[in-house]
Write a protein that holds these residues in place. Structure first.
Motif, PDB file in Angstrom:
ATOM      1  N   LEU A  60      19.905  34.526   6.844  1.00 48.44           N
ATOM      2  CA  LEU A  60      19.586  33.132   6.369  1.00 48.44           C
ATOM      3  C   LEU A  60      20.384  32.781   5.342  1.00 48.44           C
ATOM      4  O   LEU A  60      20.905  31.766   5.134  1.00 48.44           O
ATOM      5  CB  LEU A  60      18.147  32.825   6.547  1.00 48.44           C
ATOM      6  CG  LEU A  60      17.571  32.994   7.919  1.00 48.44           C
ATOM      7  CD1 LEU A  60      16.009  32.935   7.702  1.00 48.44           C
ATOM      8  CD2 LEU A  60      18.157  32.266   8.806  1.00 48.44           C
ATOM      9  N   ALA A  61      20.324  33.754   4.221  1.00 43.18           N
ATOM     10  CA  ALA A  61      20.530  33.090   2.960  1.00 43.18           C
ATOM     11  C   ALA A  61      21.843  33.785   2.204  1.00 43.18           C
ATOM     12  O   ALA A  61      22.510  33.448   1.376  1.00 43.18           O
ATOM     13  CB  ALA A  61      19.610  33.139   1.873  1.00 43.18           C
ATOM     14  N   GLY A  62      22.341  34.900   3.015  1.00 39.79           N
ATOM     15  CA  GLY A  62      23.132  36.004   2.399  1.00 39.79           C
ATOM     16  C   GLY A  62      24.738  35.548   2.586  1.00 39.79           C
ATOM     17  O   GLY A  62      25.551  36.385   1.908  1.00 39.79           O
ATOM     18  N   GLY A  63      24.948  34.927   3.664  1.00 41.21           N
ATOM     19  CA  GLY A  63      26.304  34.563   3.710  1.00 41.21           C
ATOM     20  C   GLY A  63      27.031  35.824   4.715  1.00 41.21           C
ATOM     21  O   GLY A  63      26.110  36.689   4.759  1.00 41.21           O
ATOM     22  N   ALA A 206      25.019  46.197  -2.009  1.00 38.31           N
ATOM     23  CA  ALA A 206      24.415  47.251  -2.640  1.00 38.31           C
ATOM     24  C   ALA A 206      23.599  46.730  -3.884  1.00 38.31           C
ATOM     25  O   ALA A 206      22.636  46.805  -4.116  1.00 38.31           O
ATOM     26  CB  ALA A 206      25.067  48.538  -2.791  1.00 38.31           C
ATOM     27  N   ARG A 207      24.780  46.151  -4.784  1.00 37.77           N
ATOM     28  CA  ARG A 207      24.152  45.658  -5.994  1.00 37.77           C
ATOM     29  C   ARG A 207      23.054  44.480  -5.951  1.00 37.77           C
ATOM     30  O   ARG A 207      22.088  44.698  -6.530  1.00 37.77           O
ATOM     31  CB  ARG A 207      25.367  45.048  -6.803  1.00 37.77           C
ATOM     32  CG  ARG A 207      25.072  45.150  -8.299  1.00 37.77           C
ATOM     33  CD  ARG A 207      26.301  44.851  -9.124  1.00 37.77           C
ATOM     34  NE  ARG A 207      25.630  44.955 -10.484  1.00 37.77           N
ATOM     35  CZ  ARG A 207      26.596  44.306 -11.583  1.00 37.77           C
ATOM     36  NH1 ARG A 207      27.429  43.499 -11.181  1.00 37.77           N
ATOM     37  NH2 ARG A 207      26.140  44.806 -12.840  1.00 37.77           N
ATOM     38  N   THR A 208      23.416  43.538  -4.836  1.00 31.10           N
ATOM     39  CA  THR A 208      22.223  42.632  -4.684  1.00 31.10           C
ATOM     40  C   THR A 208      20.926  43.427  -4.097  1.00 31.10           C
ATOM     41  O   THR A 208      19.859  42.966  -4.932  1.00 31.10           O
ATOM     42  CB  THR A 208      22.720  41.624  -3.638  1.00 31.10           C
ATOM     43  OG1 THR A 208      23.887  41.212  -3.875  1.00 31.10           O
ATOM     44  CG2 THR A 208      21.950  40.387  -3.543  1.00 31.10           C
ATOM     45  N   LEU A 209      20.955  44.173  -3.450  1.00 36.22           N
ATOM     46  CA  LEU A 209      19.813  45.119  -2.911  1.00 36.22           C
ATOM     47  C   LEU A 209      19.144  45.707  -4.142  1.00 36.22           C
ATOM     48  O   LEU A 209      17.950  45.558  -4.166  1.00 36.22           O
ATOM     49  CB  LEU A 209      20.198  45.995  -1.638  1.00 36.22           C
ATOM     50  CG  LEU A 209      20.641  45.150  -0.500  1.00 36.22           C
ATOM     51  CD1 LEU A 209      21.157  46.257   0.409  1.00 36.22           C
ATOM     52  CD2 LEU A 209      19.136  44.516   0.385  1.00 36.22           C
TER      53      LEU A 209
ATOM     54  N   THR B 290      12.022  35.935  -4.334  1.00 37.24           N
ATOM     55  CA  THR B 290      12.980  36.692  -5.029  1.00 37.24           C
ATOM     56  C   THR B 290      14.261  37.228  -4.378  1.00 37.24           C
ATOM     57  O   THR B 290      15.455  36.806  -4.867  1.00 37.24           O
ATOM     58  CB  THR B 290      12.195  37.747  -5.807  1.00 37.24           C
ATOM     59  OG1 THR B 290      10.947  37.476  -6.209  1.00 37.24           O
ATOM     60  CG2 THR B 290      13.079  38.215  -6.950  1.00 37.24           C
ATOM     61  N   ALA B 291      13.996  37.826  -3.189  1.00 36.67           N
ATOM     62  CA  ALA B 291      15.154  38.183  -2.366  1.00 36.67           C
ATOM     63  C   ALA B 291      16.168  37.080  -1.895  1.00 36.67           C
ATOM     64  O   ALA B 291      17.172  37.469  -2.088  1.00 36.67           O
ATOM     65  CB  ALA B 291      14.727  39.415  -1.117  1.00 36.67           C
ATOM     66  N   ALA B 292      15.651  36.340  -1.385  1.00 35.76           N
ATOM     67  CA  ALA B 292      16.356  35.001  -0.832  1.00 35.76           C
ATOM     68  C   ALA B 292      17.185  34.468  -2.218  1.00 35.76           C
ATOM     69  O   ALA B 292      18.474  34.003  -2.017  1.00 35.76           O
ATOM     70  CB  ALA B 292      15.312  34.062  -0.478  1.00 35.76           C
ATOM     71  N   ALA B 293      16.488  34.305  -3.249  1.00 39.34           N
ATOM     72  CA  ALA B 293      16.940  33.799  -4.389  1.00 39.34           C
ATOM     73  C   ALA B 293      18.365  34.839  -4.633  1.00 39.34           C
ATOM     74  O   ALA B 293      19.522  34.276  -4.961  1.00 39.34           O
ATOM     75  CB  ALA B 293      16.178  33.639  -5.390  1.00 39.34           C
ATOM     76  N   VAL B 294      18.079  35.984  -4.857  1.00 40.67           N
ATOM     77  CA  VAL B 294      19.150  37.011  -5.228  1.00 40.67           C
ATOM     78  C   VAL B 294      20.259  36.893  -4.111  1.00 40.67           C
ATOM     79  O   VAL B 294      21.570  36.887  -4.623  1.00 40.67           O
ATOM     80  CB  VAL B 294      18.522  38.374  -5.384  1.00 40.67           C
ATOM     81  CG1 VAL B 294      19.533  39.294  -5.330  1.00 40.67           C
ATOM     82  CG2 VAL B 294      17.448  38.410  -6.493  1.00 40.67           C
TER      83      VAL B 294
END
Lengths: 357, 312
Positions: A60-63, A206-209, B290-294
């Protein structure tokens, strides 16, 4: 001191502060029959549930760059619910009647609540993955939302399951247990996904996670340290102080589950060129730590049920903070374990002997 | 005392069958569905004969447990278990505070405490509330019973019980505990343990009647000088705490509950479902935000799409 029971004046012998009296040191409550299969399920279920949440959020938000992570998350959700279901049925003592779980719904029983959370989660996760693999993007998008909501339940209901018992270690801090299981589930899911992303040479996701894992581990660490203090204050920490459980709890859950990932990922966030080794190391530590946390809590709980002083301290009418210092030491418990039942001696005598030592 | 009026109807040595509502003759109570039945166990009357343990084993056809000696006074039973639904506890107060032998006795009580423990049939029974299959249910006599033909041996009732009563049997993989002789109640018979008790330490009856009887007994004992007598598990007493409501099987004790292996203020396990779930879900919501924002930041930021060429 008098007991606070409306309409009854307790005789002094019954209302005096608890000084470690027991019945021959025998357990006052029975330990659960749950073993490693249940603690493994708590870990796998939490991992699968939180992986579905991250997959859905990524979608939904990660593109577009989060697409690989979403697919992996959906696989973990389906695989985790399958493995989890098998573990749960294997833990039953009459496994061929597993379907009796679906006879009723009982809102006072987290195990009943969990049955339906797991069923819903497995169903929607399977639809989301299946649709994704068949290229039906809209079906996958529709199914992933209820799957993610059930995933949140998967991550935390097991804390309610353990808390809603008379086992001293589990019953002492329901809220903190909920926070710890939630944070640990999220950390494990982010870590598992991060490792897969690293293996697939997708360093950015990976860095985001790793950032998500960092936040989750920080919450886990704070809640873990607070729980540690609370267990001591309430006098139910004896089981966790046994050597083998102490290692599992401190080295496993606290160091590997929280401290090492925080260090690795934290370092990677501040340097210009993040290290793959550090990222993978932090992720693997978080995964191992999550499993160690569940084993430590489960085993610790079962052990604490066998220590009557722990249960009696928790079931005093006065607040635990105002209770006198505990009498039976871990050493004393060990002695009892080695030399069988101890003969009954009145509390006063026991206080004297423990002071001498 | 006296002979119940109906007893004269059954004066023959050999009876044609079971006496209807026999409990009226043996316990002075009619057993009717819809009423609340239980035990009042007066430990000041217990002589430790274990007739209740034996009667329970015989009626319910329960196998023997461990036949060894435990070295804990006359208690070789140890604890309630899947195959032991009455357990007589023995507490010998043989040494005083300085390790010397006690020479004075409390009025109406030896320095030897004996108590026949049993399932408490809690008003809000944690075992029943934990059972995910409905194997544990509340009967028409307000007692709590396991249906072994439903139980799948998940074992969740075992840690749920605040008194360590329910147990899984290794023999059949099902949970077992005292049924308050459900089958006997159906047939109008007093439960086996209460019927066999030679001193009426175990009294069976309707719970409100038993509570009144027990309160009168406490007053009586206090008047006789036994000032340490009190009730455990009756409404508003120790044991009936933490949302459990009263216990249908309650006790008269003379020392602190822990001495008899009973918690002073046990709590209802289901009280902790909501706090754990809420705290966990709030944490999940926070971490998901938090995860959604990241994720959103990563998408919009300088390390956005395409840097590693992995667009799907």
């Amino acid at each position: 001191m008098s007991g606070n029971f409306a309409g009854t004046s307790l005789p002094p012998s019954a209302a005096a502060p608890y000084m470690g009296e027991t019945y021959y040191g025998r357990p006052a409550v029975k330990a659960s029959p749950f073993d490693w299969k249940v603690s493994s399920y708590i870990f796998v279920g939490g991992l699968a549930g939180s992986a579905q949440i991250l997959a859905t959020l990524g979608d939904l938000a990660g593109g577009p760059q989060a697409g690989g992570m979403t697919r992996t998350g959906r696989w973990i959700a389906v695989g985790g619910s399958a493995v989890g279901g098998v573990l749960l049925i294997a833990d039953l003592h009459t496994p061929d009647r597993w379907y009796n779980m679906l006879r009723i719904y009982r809102s006072t029983s987290p195990m009943s609540i969990g049955t339906y959370i797991l069923s819903g989660f497995a169903g929607f996760s399977a639809i989301a993955l299946g649709a994704d693999l068949l290229g039906m993007k809209r079906v996958a998008k529709a199914a992933q939302v209820p799957a993610a909501v059930a995933g949140a339940g998967m991550s935390v209901y097991t804390a309610a399951l353990l808390s809603a018992t008379s086992t001293p270690l589990w019953a002492a801090e329901p809220r903190l247990l909920g926070v710890r299981f939630a944070a640990s589930s999220m950390a494990a899911a982010a870590s598992a996904l991060s490792v897969v992303e690293q293996a697939g040479q997708r360093q950015d996701t990976a860095r985001t996670l790793d950032r998500v894992a960092l936040a989750a581990c920080a919450v886990e660490m704070a809640a873990g340290l607070q729980a540690d203090r609370a267990y001591r204050r309430k006098g139910v920490a004896d089981a966790l102080e046994k050597p083998e459980l102490r290692a599992l709890d401190k080295v496993g859950a606290l160091a590997m589950g929280a401290a090492i990932p925080i260090l690795c990922h934290g370092l990677n966030q501040v340097v210009r060129k993040p290290s793959r080794t550090l990222s993978v190391l932090g992720s693997l530590a978080a995964l191992a730590g999550g499993l160690a946390l569940r084993h430590a809590i489960l085993k610790g709980g079962n052990e604490s049920a066998g220590i009557p002083e722990n249960y009696f301290r928790l079931t005093r009418p006065e607040p635990p903070d105002r209770q006198p210092p505990r009498v039976a030491s871990t050493g004393e418990r060990e002695r009892i374990a080695h030399h069988g039942e101890r003969p009954y001696t009145p509390a006063a005598t026991r206080v004297a002997t423990s002071l001498e030592r | 005392m006296g002979v119940p009026a109906r007893a004269l109807d059954y004066a023959d040595s050999f009876l044609p069958g079971v006496i209807p509502q026999e409990a009226e003759l043996t316990a002075g109570v009619r057993i009717e569905p819809g009423k609340s039945y239980g035990f009042f166990t007066d430990t000041t009357l217990c002589i430790g004969c274990k007739a209740c343990e034996v009667a329970c084993k015989e009626w319910n056809a329960l196998p023997a447990d461990d036949l060894g000696l435990k070295g804990t006074s006359y208690d070789n039973t140890g604890s309630l278990s899947a195959n032991t639904w009455r357990h007589v506890a023995f507490v010998e107060k043989i040494s005083g505070d300085e390790g010397t032998r006690v020479t004075e006795m409390q009025p109406f009580q030896s320095n030897w405490l004996m108590m026949s423990d049993v399932c408490k049939h809690c008003h809000n029974a944690p075992c029943l509330e934990a059972c995910p299959t409905g194997a544990l249910f509340r009967t028409e006599f307000d007692t709590v019973v396991v249906q072994p033909d439903i139980c799948n041996g998940c074992g969740y009732c075992v840690p749920a019980c605040p008194f360590g009563v329910v147990d899984l049997s290794p023999d059949d993989g099902k949970a077992h505990k005292c049924t308050l002789c459900y089958d006997r109640l159906k047939g109008g018979l007093e439960p086996a343990c209460a019927k066999s008790c030679p001193t009426d330490s175990i009294q069976f009856g309707e719970v409100p009647d038993l509570v009144e009887r027990a309160k009168a007994r406490v007053v009586d004992l206090h008047a006789k000088g036994a000032r340490n007598a009190y009730l455990y598990g009756a409404p508003d007493t120790p044991g009936a705490t933490g949302g459990l409501g009263h216990l249908n099987a309650f006790f008269l004790l003379t020392d602190r509950p822990e001495v008899y292996n009973l918690p002073t203020a046990p709590t209802r396990a289901a009280n902790r479902v909501e706090p754990a779930l809420t705290a966990g879900l709030v944490t999940m919501a926070g971490l998901a935000l938090t995860a959604a924002a990241v994720f959103a930041l990563a998408k919009a930021g300088p390390t956005g799409p395409g840097r590693n060429g992995e667009i799907r």
